[in-house]
Scaffold this motif. Structure first.
Motif, short mmCIF file in Angstrom:
data_model
loop_
_atom_site.label_atom_id
_atom_site.label_comp_id
_atom_site.label_asym_id
_atom_site.label_seq_id
_atom_site.Cartn_x
_atom_site.Cartn_y
_atom_site.Cartn_z
N ALA A 189 41.04 67.43 27.26
CA ALA A 189 40.04 67.22 26.16
C ALA A 189 39.84 68.77 25.74
CB ALA A 189 38.64 66.97 27.07
N HIS A 193 36.07 71.09 31.01
CA HIS A 193 34.92 70.72 32.21
C HIS A 193 33.92 72.08 32.02
CE1 HIS A 193 37.54 67.47 32.99
NE2 HIS A 193 36.85 67.00 33.75
N SER A 209 29.21 68.64 30.99
CA SER A 209 30.26 67.94 30.11
C SER A 209 30.55 66.71 30.84
CB SER A 209 31.20 68.92 29.69
OG SER A 209 32.22 68.00 28.46
N THR A 210 29.95 65.60 30.76
CA THR A 210 30.08 64.40 31.50
C THR A 210 30.22 63.10 30.67
OG1 THR A 210 29.24 63.12 33.28
CG2 THR A 210 27.70 64.47 32.03
N GLN A 211 30.97 62.25 31.13
CA GLN A 211 31.10 60.90 30.36
C GLN A 211 29.87 59.92 31.21
OE1 GLN A 211 35.80 61.08 30.41
NE2 GLN A 211 35.07 59.09 30.12
N ILE A 238 29.85 66.13 23.72
CA ILE A 238 30.97 66.33 24.70
C ILE A 238 32.09 66.24 23.99
CG2 ILE A 238 32.11 65.15 26.52
CD1 ILE A 238 28.96 63.76 26.56
N GLY A 241 36.68 63.42 26.77
CA GLY A 241 36.82 63.48 28.30
C GLY A 241 37.90 62.35 28.55
N LYS A 245 36.27 63.10 32.41
CA LYS A 245 34.64 63.42 32.95
C LYS A 245 34.03 62.46 33.35
CE LYS A 245 35.19 67.32 29.69
NZ LYS A 245 35.07 67.66 28.27
N ILE A 468 30.90 60.74 23.67
CA ILE A 468 31.97 61.62 24.23
C ILE A 468 32.69 62.04 23.27
CG2 ILE A 468 31.73 60.93 26.54
CD1 ILE A 468 34.34 59.34 26.12
#
Ligand code: MOS
Length: 750
Positions: A189, A193, A209-211, A238, A241, A245, A468
């Motif tokens: 990505a 992260h 930074s997360t899904q 974001i 991902g 993520k 994302i």
């Protein structure tokens, strides 16, 4: 409810913010006294840390400390809660808890300083010695000892049988049997992260930074031993991902641990090199596909046997053969998965986990069968068209795949190709055409959203799901605007904050079909409350009417029988002296828990999306460079919520597939188990100059069984089938079949 804005190719509502730098990512929140962490990773593939000497690093002015297993807090073993409550990617390797090393590149320490540069310098001064042990590094020499997997992704069955595939194969008049291999791929990505963590007393604020805002939030509370109310997790924007993520990796919890150690907020972003070791990847695969057919191309037997690899600290099985169980009508089938443990970081979902590599093997094998039968590859697929799910024996909620094949064939000029391989030229280039089927499950899960209408006529939507980078903010704005009959400029969708109601995680392409209906339901509930108020209010033109005959229209509520009769939201709320009307709605539907109290439609149908991928390549006959000349994709994904973002998703997926087919491959040093291609100069990805002319089309027929908005997910299906279509086109251009991705020049020259 109007249906005027949904479907339109409107620009992204957050586009301007992103272009101008106003959109804040996880490592972009300025804070007072912010400290910077730089991760230190292991340089052996297996063993123990013998010593860590941090004295030189800690002498640097501005360095606050070095966090390692020696001084870190103890983490709680993450307990599995409800589905979607977050998954730590390596359950048997909670970060910085011991001296054990399970792979090269494992995060083992963090240097923390008042500037990023000082932290990086301090990290370089930390002296670490190891006691190495013999590691298991390669899948091929261990493939014959591969074992049965323990778990499948989301309870997918890992071994599937119907009929008797072996006998049917032995008796089939026409057969093929080949092995296809795919390398390790990394998600890469654009945004690495990254996490910023800040403690205030025993309360923790995390920008991540997360899904999965909801999942990451509950997992962090769980691992740190905190009540969920003490943790707030935010992911407003974001930068991609692709599955990496979806689970949590060390950066998130380690940022919180580092912040605790130094008593300051800490920002921890992985370097690009670290993205290749401690942030997920796609498993290498060895896939054997055998097909048996009669002389008319009717499939008699399908066998798809995969060997994949995972780490020693968790079990993620790339589900290569799962799509094979439902893609074609065939009475005899055997799909198996076996796994080898390696001293590498744990693999994880990567855009269409299973389907992307699985459709490569199956759809290349179908092409090989078509060649052997001297049959058109599309005709072969039509001869085996599955009108119902052949494994579940349920009808599909909606399937218009025949039209995908037809439209795609017309768009690429399929009928004008000379079937003979290596027979077509354009100037000095060999020309080839290839096609493949695309498929991905249509997932939906429970979601909750809040809709708020303000007295000034604006509306806000709140849900803790996240965008994302796919366009979630935009399509949710469209859905809410239509449900409230407001212009999109009056609707603000707020996502990515654990304080908001629980929304689906961005995995399995499920957000549109999960969160969209919840937002729509909340908006409809707001309209219902307004209608109730209006009919009871003697001052309203709607007074005395049956509230069920009242609908939202043109920024207000109106009688459906007498469309002129009604009033604006603003008029109603200001007369009643109300600041706002809000509603919270939960849509409790899950396609993945079909028997547990689900609506009849969900129980009785099989939900999938479909597509046809067509590729035209030009191959240089001397240098064997491959140029993708044209890429056509015709997708049946239910209702298209936004033509522009939908096209972007399919194009992005196909670019992923083109990268898989021609360029991407993570190379490991066979002696040390270290990724040697760990930057974007050595890990090749397609760039603009590699891109074909894209022609992306949609059937755009709502799937009324999955939800009232009629949309199925679109984030992952674009990659499926693409690599096979490229491989099949290269075979057609050259007469050469490469079964080992990527199809690089040296393999074509060989
Ligand atoms: Mo997708 S790999 O489930 O983000």
């Amino acid at each position: 409810m109007n249906n005027e804005i949904t479907g339109k190719p409107i620009d992204r509502v957050d586009g301007r913010l992103k272009i101008t730098g106003g959109a804040q990512y996880a490592a972009e929140f300025p804070m007072k006294d912010l400290a910077y962490g730089v991760a230190i990773t292991a340089t052996i593939a297996k063993g123990h840390i013998a010593s860590i000497d941090t004295r030189a690093a800690e002498k640097i002015p501005g360095v606050f400390g070095v966090l390692s297993y020696k001084n870190s807090m103890s983490l709680h073993f993450p307990q599995g809660g409800d589905p979607g409550s977050g998954k730590y990617a390596e359950k048997d390797l909670l970060p910085l808890q011991s001296d054990r090393i399970f792979y090269d590149g494992q995060m083992i320490a963090v240097a923390i300083a008042d500037t990023f540069e000082k932290a990086e310098y301090a990290a370089s001064l930390v002296a670490i010695t190891y006691e190495p042990e013999t590691a298991v590094l390669e899948i091929e020499p261990n493939a014959s000892n591969a074992r049965q997997p323990k778990t499948g992704l989301g309870n997918q069955p890992m071994q599937t049988k119907r009929g008797d595939a072996s006998t049917a194969l032995a008796n089939a008049p026409v057969t093929i049997d080949y092995t296809y291999t795919t390398p390790v791929y990394h998600h890469n990505a654009m945004e690495p992260h990254a996490t910023t963590a800040q403690w205030t007393g025993d309360e923790l604020l995390i920008y991540d930074s997360t899904q999965s805002v909801y999942g990451s939030h509950s997992l962090m509370a769980n691992m740190l031993g905190l009540e969920p109310e003490k943790v707030r997790l935010i992911a407003l924007y974001i930068g991609g991902g692709f599955g990496s993520k979806g689970f949590s990796w060390p950066n998130t919890v380690v940022a919180a641990m580092a912040s605790k150690l130094v008593g300051k907020p800490v920002q921890l972003a992985l370097a690009r090199q670290q993205m290749f070791t401690t942030a997920g990847r796609r498993s290498q695969t060895i896939q054997n596909v055998s097909l048996g057919a009669d002389r008319d191309g009717k499939l008699l037997s399908i066998r798809h046997a995969s060997i994949v690899e995972t780490s020693f600290v968790d079990e993620f099985i790339e589900p290569c053969g799962v799509a094979t169980t439902m893609l074609y009508a065939c009475p005899n089938l055997e799909v198996t998965h076996k796994v080898v443990n390696l001293n590498r970081g744990t693999p994880c979902p990567m855009r269409a986990p299973g389907e992307s590599v699985g459709t490569y093997a199956l759809e290349a094998a179908m092409d090989e069968l078509a060649v052997k039968l001297q049959m058109d590859p599309i005709a072969l697929r039509l001869a085996n068209y599955a009108d119902e799910d052949p494994q579940k024996k349920k009808p599909f909620s909606s399937k218009n795949l025949r039209e995908c094949y037809e439209q795609g064939a017309a768009a690429i000029g399929w009928k004008d190709r000379n079937v003979q391989p290596a027979s077509m030229r354009q100037g000095r280039y060999l020309v080839g055409y290839g096609m493949a089927t695309a498929t991905y499950p249509a997932n939906r899960s429970a979601s909750t959203a809040r809709a708020i209408l303000f007295a000034d006529g604006r509306a806000e939507i709140e849900c803790c799901t996240q965008d994302i980078g796919t366009g979630t903010y935009t399509i949710m704005t469209q859905i809410a605007a239509d449900a409230l009959s407001l212009p999109i400029t009056k609707v603000k969708v707020k996502l990515g904050d654990s304080d908001f109601p629980k929304g689906a995680n961005s995995g399995g392409s499920q957000v549109s079909a999960s969160v969209g209906p919840a937002i729509r339901a909340a908006a409809i509930d707001v309209v219902g409350k307004l209608a109730k108020l209006a009919v009871q209010d003697t001052g309203s033109p709607l007074h005395g009417l049956d509230e069920k005959t009242i609908q939202a229209n043109n920024s207000g509520i109106y009688s459906s029988a007498e469309p002129q009769r009604g009033e604006s939201f603003q008029a109603l709320l200001s007369r009643l002296r109300l600041d706002r009307i809000d509603a919270l709605a939960t849509t409790n539907v899950s396609t993945r828990a079909p028997e547990a109290g689900q609506p009849e439609a969900i129980r009785n149908y099989s939900f999938h999306s479909w597509g046809a991928q067509f590729i035209r390549v030009l191959v240089d006959p001397d240098l064997y460079t491959v140029k993708i000349d044209k890429a056509v994709s015709v997708m049946d994904i239910g209702k298209v919520l936004n033509q522009k973002t939908a096209t972007n998703q399919i194009m992005g997926g196909m670019i992923f597939g083109i990268g898989m087919a021609l360029m991407e491959s993570s190379v490991y040093d066979p002696a040390r188990g270290r990724v040697v291609t760990r930057d974007l100069a050595n890990y090749l990805v397609p760039v603009h100059a590699d891109m074909p002319v894209f022609d992306i089309r949609f059937i755009d027929r709502p799937d009324v069984l999955i939800s009232p908005i009629g949309a199925r997910g679109i984030g992952e299906i674009g990659i499926t089938g693409t690599a096979a279509a490229v491989a099949n086109a290269i075979y057609h251009a050259t007469g050469k079949r490469v079964r080992d991705l990527p199809i690089s020049l040296e393999k074509l020259m060989d």
